[in-house]
Enzyme design. Sequence first.
Site, PDB file in Angstrom:
ATOM      1  N   LYS A  13      93.304  86.314  38.251  1.00 37.70           N
ATOM      2  CA  LYS A  13      94.537  86.139  37.464  1.00 37.70           C
ATOM      3  C   LYS A  13      94.367  86.712  36.055  1.00 37.70           C
ATOM      4  O   LYS A  13      95.224  87.439  35.560  1.00 37.70           O
ATOM      5  CB  LYS A  13      94.918  84.649  37.360  1.00 37.70           C
ATOM      6  CG  LYS A  13      95.132  83.966  38.691  1.00 37.70           C
ATOM      7  CD  LYS A  13      95.575  82.509  38.531  1.00 37.70           C
ATOM      8  CE  LYS A  13      94.551  81.591  37.903  1.00 37.70           C
ATOM      9  NZ  LYS A  13      93.340  81.349  38.746  1.00 37.70           N
ATOM     10  N   ARG A  87      99.684  73.951  37.252  1.00 40.35           N
ATOM     11  CA  ARG A  87      98.650  73.593  38.222  1.00 40.35           C
ATOM     12  C   ARG A  87      98.990  72.321  38.967  1.00 40.35           C
ATOM     13  O   ARG A  87      98.237  71.921  39.867  1.00 40.35           O
ATOM     14  CB  ARG A  87      97.331  73.380  37.495  1.00 40.35           C
ATOM     15  CG  ARG A  87      96.408  74.612  37.504  1.00 40.35           C
ATOM     16  CD  ARG A  87      95.259  74.286  36.616  1.00 40.35           C
ATOM     17  NE  ARG A  87      94.018  74.903  36.904  1.00 40.35           N
ATOM     18  CZ  ARG A  87      93.530  75.971  36.241  1.00 40.35           C
ATOM     19  NH1 ARG A  87      94.270  76.599  35.362  1.00 40.35           N
ATOM     20  NH2 ARG A  87      92.330  76.413  36.487  1.00 40.35           N
ATOM     21  N   ARG A 126      80.460  86.320  37.627  1.00 35.06           N
ATOM     22  CA  ARG A 126      81.024  86.166  36.278  1.00 35.06           C
ATOM     23  C   ARG A 126      80.040  85.398  35.397  1.00 35.06           C
ATOM     24  O   ARG A 126      79.815  85.769  34.255  1.00 35.06           O
ATOM     25  CB  ARG A 126      82.380  85.447  36.355  1.00 35.06           C
ATOM     26  CG  ARG A 126      83.085  85.352  35.018  1.00 35.06           C
ATOM     27  CD  ARG A 126      84.563  85.092  35.204  1.00 35.06           C
ATOM     28  NE  ARG A 126      84.839  83.681  35.454  1.00 35.06           N
ATOM     29  CZ  ARG A 126      86.036  83.200  35.812  1.00 35.06           C
ATOM     30  NH1 ARG A 126      87.048  84.015  35.971  1.00 35.06           N
ATOM     31  NH2 ARG A 126      86.207  81.920  36.005  1.00 35.06           N
ATOM     32  N   ARG A 134      81.041  80.554  30.123  1.00 36.75           N
ATOM     33  CA  ARG A 134      81.923  79.449  30.535  1.00 36.75           C
ATOM     34  C   ARG A 134      81.088  78.362  31.162  1.00 36.75           C
ATOM     35  O   ARG A 134      80.476  78.563  32.203  1.00 36.75           O
ATOM     36  CB  ARG A 134      82.964  79.960  31.537  1.00 36.75           C
ATOM     37  CG  ARG A 134      84.150  80.621  30.865  1.00 36.75           C
ATOM     38  CD  ARG A 134      85.198  80.981  31.893  1.00 36.75           C
ATOM     39  NE  ARG A 134      85.757  79.813  32.577  1.00 36.75           N
ATOM     40  CZ  ARG A 134      86.893  79.829  33.239  1.00 36.75           C
ATOM     41  NH1 ARG A 134      87.599  80.942  33.293  1.00 36.75           N
ATOM     42  NH2 ARG A 134      87.342  78.745  33.834  1.00 36.75           N
ATOM     43  N   ARG A 145      86.524  72.554  41.163  1.00 39.65           N
ATOM     44  CA  ARG A 145      87.728  73.283  40.744  1.00 39.65           C
ATOM     45  C   ARG A 145      88.510  73.777  41.971  1.00 39.65           C
ATOM     46  O   ARG A 145      89.740  73.755  41.993  1.00 39.65           O
ATOM     47  CB  ARG A 145      87.350  74.460  39.837  1.00 39.65           C
ATOM     48  CG  ARG A 145      86.929  73.998  38.435  1.00 39.65           C
ATOM     49  CD  ARG A 145      86.104  75.042  37.707  1.00 39.65           C
ATOM     50  NE  ARG A 145      86.853  76.261  37.425  1.00 39.65           N
ATOM     51  CZ  ARG A 145      86.262  77.433  37.149  1.00 39.65           C
ATOM     52  NH1 ARG A 145      84.956  77.549  37.131  1.00 39.65           N
ATOM     53  NH2 ARG A 145      87.012  78.483  36.882  1.00 39.65           N
TER      54      ARG A 145
END
Length: 187
Positions: A13, A87, A126, A134, A145
């Site tokens: 996204k 969400r 990532r 993060r 998540r």
Amino acid sequence: MNIILFGAPGAGKGTQAERLVSHRGLVQLSTGEMLRAAIAAGTDLGQRAKVIIDRGELVSDDIIVEMIAARIDDDCANGAILDGVPRTVSQAHALDKMLNSKKLALDYVIEIKVDKAALFARIENRAAETGGARSDDNADTLRKRLEVYYENTAPLLPYYADKGVLKSVDGMNSIDEVASQIDRILG
Ligand code: AMP
């Protein structure tokens, strides 16, 4: 034009939102980025949010809705890309209400579909590439998540399908191919 980029964590996204910002002059509203900025700035909100984010859970709807409302009023005259929001069903309702009250429309909800196994691989990459920038990009938090995504967020898909604004793209393709598919939808 106001659009929602919809998908699981790691679906791409943010990557696609950045491209739409540079190509179409839309403003990216990423609630995750806003929260990370608040954490980095050490604000009260940031400190409260960090505990929740590190557990992979959702920050309260009130906080999210307030953050989005402030930005929509501020700098989104040209349109916004909502990235990572709504969400929950209650965030979706609050967003509808807010857009209606400002006489703004939601043009498209674009779902970026990616297999679960690929999401794990992407988040691991990532984390490696960004040197763990993060704190929620790790296997344990990601599992939570994803669980939260399938339980709280995915149920929004039929909600937007009923409204006739839902489109899906195949997020297993390359970044450029996904971008082309999105371009074809937006025209
Ligand atoms: P993201 O960058 O979109 O993956 O968001 C990172 C984390 O921030 C999420 O796992 C949640 O803890 C929190 N968060 C971001 N956006 C929202 C939202 N719309 N509602 C609730 N929590 C959010």
